[in-house]
Design a protein around this motif. Structure first.
Motif: not given
Ligand code: NOJ
Length: 601
Positions: A71-77, A186-191
């Motif tokens: 999500d353009g970096g709004y998925d922080v690892a 609430l957002f992507d499955t990856k978040q």
């Protein structure tokens, strides 16, 4: 419309942020310093002189942290690492120091509602049994009506929907490979959403704040600031029917680029993504979020009084938003009412009045914002047949805007927003008058909303296209050409970007870039950010005329259908129109779709 003079809170605050003009940098798309087609921190450093010349007080960087970029970096690892795409921590420190040496403050994005599924915590949660401390950092539940451990919970724990489309729950396998628990996103499955009732989560985020404060950042833009606390018991939401506007997408099912974010699959059909402002729900704007901000306020105070937070909270009405900026919480909140008002005098006047009053009630400054990386750029929105429309992206088969009309209105709206007291946020490229890319091919799209809605929502890629710095160079100079070579920009740019490139506007009278420079200088010279608004006698929003005084300046914006006279005794000091400055003093009429700053003769 009342004729009252609206109290302005800004003068009460002496801190830098009370009237700051903050420029949002979306790092992927601002400037590429290493020729790989992706913007980066070195690219930002190279363009700091441009921002200094523009006259902004601060920059806000969207996430540049380690992330799979789902999500353009709004998925922080990793909240404490810079993603190699953007550089290193040393590059960040150098950028911060350079910005500070130019007198610019630096705000970074904080994403506390969710992590990436590739964060070590989520990976540990997947490897741990239900009920373990590792699972307790997130929101895992058995299926609805499931006898615990039986694996028969085929229905998600509740009816919540993802903001990006589709269900808000995904199911993971149990240790033996049979269907296991569900987790909330609430957002992507990856978040996956963090569990903010867990003290370990609270402590970790305090530590992340301190990590960046110790490096010297001046503030944080808090992502989904209204979302971290969920209603106890996670009840079904009765607003879900309104949220699900349709079923399958109108375009054939797209496939995500690269690795599909489908590692954890959604069990149900897609639906249209929803409006950014929700009716009351069990997952947004719960009273409990304010405790978090009181806590963080204390963390920031450890560093003195001039560090700040700005809330990204899509809540209504203005009084609810004001709760986020009470004296012991955040310093600012984005004013999305103003952004959503569109090019409409009545709606804008109401938004101005309501937001100034609400902010003043808690002693906070207002903010003003017209565009960001989640919304269709305002020159494009204002060029649609309904200039108050708020589409979720625009594709080639949608209505196309009237670019010239939209740009004229956008320039006028900018003069309005920069003349209001408080703090103004600019989105990169708006100073060039950039439009949305409205004909991006589906194959180029990256936004998870496009995929999760199976194309029913076009998504936000069109406002995230790499900036044009030079009209004559390949990729419009977005990338530094190392050894004469550079990769293609990560999203294709439209041809309309060529004439709008920064070098084509620099020093050109009447260009949008020069208008922004002049407006920022005027705002500073007349202290408009610290002033107070009162509606002028000629203010007539029902006939399309917005007119207000701020200090010695009278601002007129004509959203009607006929020219409006310049009031007696005044002369135009700055106009949003293309005419050269020497013609302004002779202007006795404000044409439709213009805004002007007037001073007494
Ligand atoms: C709001 C951000 O601005 C947006 O870009 C992001 O997709 C969501 N929050 C989720 O983090």
């Amino acid at each position: 419309m009342s004729n009252l003079s609206v109290p302005a809170a800004a003068p009460a605050r002496s801190e830098w942020w009370a009237d700051a003009v903050v420029y949002q940098i979306y790092p992927r798309s601002f400037a590429d310093g290493n020729g790989d087609g992706m913007g980066d921190l070195r690219g930002i450093v190279a363009r700091l002189p441009y921002l200094e010349r523009l006259g902004v007080d601060a920059i806000w960087l969207s996430p540049f942290y380690k992330s799979p970029q789902a999500d353009g970096g709004y998925d922080v690892a990793d909240y404490r690492q810079v993603d190699p795409l953007f550089g290193s921590l040393a590059d960040f420190d150098a950028m911060l120091q350079d910005a500070h040496s130019r007198g610019m403050k630096v705000i970074v994005d904080l994403v506390p509602n969710h992590t990436s599924d590739e964060h070590v915590w989520f990976q540990a949660a997947l490897a741990s049994p239900p009920g373990s401390p590792e699972r307790e950092r997130y929101i895992f539940r058995p299926g609805r009506d499931e006898i615990p451990g039986s694996g028969d919970g085929n229905r998600a724990p509740n009816n919540w929907r993802s903001i990006f489309g589709g269900p808000a729950w995904s199911r993971i396998p149990a240790a033996d490979g049979s269907p296991g628990d569900w987790y909330l996103h609430l957002f992507d499955t990856k978040q996956p959403d963090l569990n903010w009732e867990n003290p370990e989560v609270q402590e970790e985020m305090r530590s992340v704040l301190r990590f960046w404060l110790d490096r010297g950042v001046d503030g944080f833009r808090v992502d989904v600031a209204h979302g971290m606390v969920k209603e106890k018991g996670l009840p079904d939401w009765d607003g879900v029917a309104a949220m699900v506007e349709g079923t399958a997408g109108t375009r054939p099912g797209p496939t995500p680029p690269g690795d599909a974010p489908g590692a954890h699959t959604d069990a149900e059909e897609p639906h249209r993504a929803v409006s950014p402002v929700y009716p009351p729900s069990p997952f947004f704007d719960q009273d409990g979020v304010h405790e978090i901000y009181r806590d963080w306020h204390r963390v920031l105070a450890e560093y003195g009084s001039d560090r700040m937070m700005v809330a990204e909270a899509w809540v209504e009405p203005a009084e609810r938003l004001a709760l986020y900026v009470r004296p012991d919480e955040m310093q600012q909140a984005f004013n999305f009412d103003f952004l959503l008002a569109g090019w409409d005098a009545e709606r804008l006047a109401e938004a101005v009045e309501a937001s100034l009053a609400a902010a003043a009630s808690v002693g906070a400054p207002c903010t003003w914002v017209l565009s960001n990386h989640d919304t269709v750029r305002h020159p494009t929105r204002f060029g649609l047949s309904d200039p108050t429309a708020f589409p979720k992206g625009i594709a080639a088969d949608d209505e196309q805007p009237d670019a010239a009309l939209g740009l004229a209105r956008a320039r006028a709206a900018t003069l309005v927003s920069l003349a209001l007291p408080g703090s103004a946020y600019l989105y990169q490229g708006e100073e060039l008058g950039l439009p949305e890319h409205t004909t991006l091919p589906a194959a180029a799209r990256q936004d998870p909303t496009f995929f999760r809605t199976r194309g029913a929502e076009t998504g936000r890629d069109g406002c995230r296209v790499p900036l044009p710095w030079s009209g004559d160079l390949p990729g419009y100079g977005f990338s530094d050409r190392l050894n004469g070579q550079a990769a293609q920009p990560w999203l294709p740019q439209p041809e309309s970007f060529g004439p709008l490139a920064a070098d084509r506007q620099d020093g050109v009278e009447g260009s949008t870039l020069e208008l922004y420079r002049a407006a920022l200088a005027f705002r500073f010279a007349h202290k408009l950010g610290r002033g107070a608004v009162s509606w002028a006698d000629v203010h007539a929003p029902d006939s399309g005329l917005l007119a207000f005084h701020n200090g010695d300046v009278l601002v007129l914006a004509n959203m009607g259908f006929a020219s409006a006279p310049v009031p007696e005794g005044y002369a135009v000091a700055l106009s949003s129109g293309p005419e050269p400055a020497e013609e302004w003093t002779a202007m006795r009429e404000v044409p439709v779709d213009y805004a002007v700053y007037l001073l007494r003769k």
